[in-house]
Motif scaffolding. Structure first.
Motif, mmCIF file in Angstrom:
data_model
loop_
_atom_site.group_PDB
_atom_site.id
_atom_site.type_symbol
_atom_site.label_atom_id
_atom_site.label_comp_id
_atom_site.label_asym_id
_atom_site.label_seq_id
_atom_site.Cartn_x
_atom_site.Cartn_y
_atom_site.Cartn_z
ATOM 1 N N LEU A 22 0.841 -1.204 0.000
ATOM 2 C CA LEU A 22 0.000 0.000 0.000
ATOM 3 C C LEU A 22 0.878 1.256 0.000
ATOM 4 O O LEU A 22 1.911 1.294 0.668
ATOM 5 C CB LEU A 22 -0.887 0.014 1.257
ATOM 6 N N PRO A 53 -6.390 -3.403 7.086
ATOM 7 C CA PRO A 53 -7.350 -3.230 5.994
ATOM 8 C C PRO A 53 -8.711 -2.922 6.612
ATOM 9 O O PRO A 53 -9.133 -3.633 7.514
ATOM 10 C CB PRO A 53 -7.364 -4.605 5.312
ATOM 11 N N ILE A 104 -11.598 -1.354 4.533
ATOM 12 C CA ILE A 104 -12.623 -0.954 3.575
ATOM 13 C C ILE A 104 -13.628 -2.101 3.390
ATOM 14 O O ILE A 104 -13.212 -3.246 3.143
ATOM 15 C CB ILE A 104 -11.980 -0.554 2.231
ATOM 16 N N ILE A 151 -15.050 -1.579 -2.417
ATOM 17 C CA ILE A 151 -13.800 -1.629 -3.199
ATOM 18 C C ILE A 151 -14.010 -1.373 -4.706
ATOM 19 O O ILE A 151 -13.277 -0.575 -5.293
ATOM 20 C CB ILE A 151 -13.013 -2.932 -2.905
ATOM 21 N N VAL A 159 -6.473 3.015 -6.967
ATOM 22 C CA VAL A 159 -6.500 2.152 -5.779
ATOM 23 C C VAL A 159 -6.971 0.747 -6.163
ATOM 24 O O VAL A 159 -6.250 -0.240 -5.967
ATOM 25 C CB VAL A 159 -7.415 2.762 -4.680
ATOM 26 N N LYS A 160 -8.165 0.667 -6.748
ATOM 27 C CA LYS A 160 -8.750 -0.675 -6.958
ATOM 28 C C LYS A 160 -7.996 -1.491 -8.010
ATOM 29 O O LYS A 160 -7.966 -2.710 -7.952
ATOM 30 C CB LYS A 160 -10.239 -0.579 -7.271
ATOM 31 N N GLU A 177 -3.457 -1.142 -6.185
ATOM 32 C CA GLU A 177 -2.982 -1.442 -4.827
ATOM 33 C C GLU A 177 -3.465 -2.834 -4.419
ATOM 34 O O GLU A 177 -4.510 -3.305 -4.882
ATOM 35 C CB GLU A 177 -3.438 -0.353 -3.852
ATOM 36 N N LEU A 235 -6.505 -3.675 1.585
ATOM 37 C CA LEU A 235 -7.689 -2.812 1.616
ATOM 38 C C LEU A 235 -8.899 -3.489 2.262
ATOM 39 O O LEU A 235 -9.633 -2.865 3.027
ATOM 40 C CB LEU A 235 -8.086 -2.429 0.176
ATOM 41 N N ASP A 236 -9.098 -4.755 1.947
ATOM 42 C CA ASP A 236 -10.367 -5.428 2.208
ATOM 43 C C ASP A 236 -10.538 -5.797 3.689
ATOM 44 O O ASP A 236 -9.887 -6.714 4.197
ATOM 45 C CB ASP A 236 -10.437 -6.693 1.328
#
Ligand SMILES: C[S@@+](CC[C@H](N)C(=O)[O-])C[C@H]1O[C@@H](n2cnc3c(N)ncnc32)[C@H](O)[C@@H]1O
Length: 284
Positions: A91, A193, A195, A200, A207-208, A211, A216-217
């Motif tokens: 990230l 993470p 988000i 997402i 980002v999607k 990264e 993120l998830d």
């Protein structure tokens, strides 16, 4: 080609691709391509560049126009005044996280903490800023991703922190579980993470598409990692220890409740520079 024209072309290329800071980024990519600092860049305007040089600069612009983050192209992001190497697989540290670091540093200095764990450490940006700013503090970094561990190690070495910092790889607290009592820290910091999975697909393409999703998830509600981390964080904190967490702008109430249920007290929420809830601090 005259540099002046090349730069106008670069700015237009990025502006047409919808990049909001087209002028700044086209100049940054130019400086990166030709290894120039800001002062050297000012002397470029009267020059001309060979065809091959122009081509290689335009290739960088194409990557950016395809929405690759500029930090992955240049391999660098400044965080808390330090140049952090980044590459796909890790990230890109965010400016918002600097407020997390500020609060952690304040706690460390006030309470004379000596040991810090940066859990879910990614590139190492947060823990590195703490190690740089808090003399004598030992920082342990931990991440499940092989890329993150390798990149954090190289950042630590590059910034001359090998004596103060150690990096381990594993699932959350797994590496600190010991047969005769767990390894314990004065302070745990984490930007996990967070988000929600269904958000997402709506994130910026930078980002999607670029990264790592594993950074993120945060599961269906975005709270999976807070639940997992706080389920056992107390077992890895010393007496009078504390935790500092980065949170999503709308997660303060949920994360405060998880902290409370896990036995944490004096729970405080702080905002980032944009005025959004970003940091939660709690004592154990
Ligand atoms: C939001 S990123 C934060 C990275 C870094 N701390 C920063 O702020 O730039 C979350 C990190 O958690 C790591 N991670 C995800 N699942 C993990 C797990 N089960 N155990 C340890 N680290 C994990 C990811 O690899 C990623 O580096």
């Amino acid at each position: 080609m005259p540099v002046k024209e090349l730069l106008i072309l670069g700015e237009k290329r990025l502006a047409n691709a919808g990049i909001s800071n087209a002028k700044g980024e086209s100049q940054d990519l130019y400086c990166y391509r030709f290894g120039l600092n800001q002062r050297q860049f000012l002397m470029e305007w009267q020059k001309t560049r060979e065809f091959e040089d122009c081509e290689s600069y335009l290739e960088l612009l194409d990557r950016r126009a395809d929405r690759e983050p500029i930090q992955y192209i240049t391999g660098s992001q400044n965080f808390y005044g330090y140049d952090i190497h980044v590459e796909p697989g890790v990230l890109i540290p965010r400016l918002d996280s600097e407020t997390v670091v500020e609060h952690a540093i304040e706690l460390i200095k006030d309470r004379h903490y000596k040991t810090v764990l940066d859990l879910c450490s990614g590139s190492g940006a947060l823990g590195i800023a703490i190690a740089k700013e808090c003399h004598g503090v030992k920082v342990t970094f931990s991440d499940e991703s092989e890329d993150a561990v390798r990149i954090a190690k190289s950042n630590i070495e590059k910034l001359g922190l090998s004596k103060e910092c150690k990096v381990v790889r594993g699932n959350l607290f797994e590496p600190f579980k010991k047969f005769f009592g767990n390894q314990k820290f004065d302070l745990i910091i984490s930007n996990p993470p967070y988000i929600p999975t269904n958000v997402i697909p709506n994130l910026d393409r930078e980002v999607k598409d670029f990264e790592p999703v594993s950074a993120l998830d945060g599961g269906e509600t975005g709270l999976d990692y807070y639940n997992k981390i706080l389920d056992s964080a107390g077992d890895y904190l010393k007496k009078n220890g504390a935790i500092v967490l980065e949170i999503g702008y709308d997660q303060a109430d949920d994360v405060s409740k998880i902290l409370e249920d896990a036995g944490f007290k004096d729970i405080k929420v702080f905002k980032d520079l944009a005025g959004k809830d970003r940091t939660v601090i709690a004592d154990f």
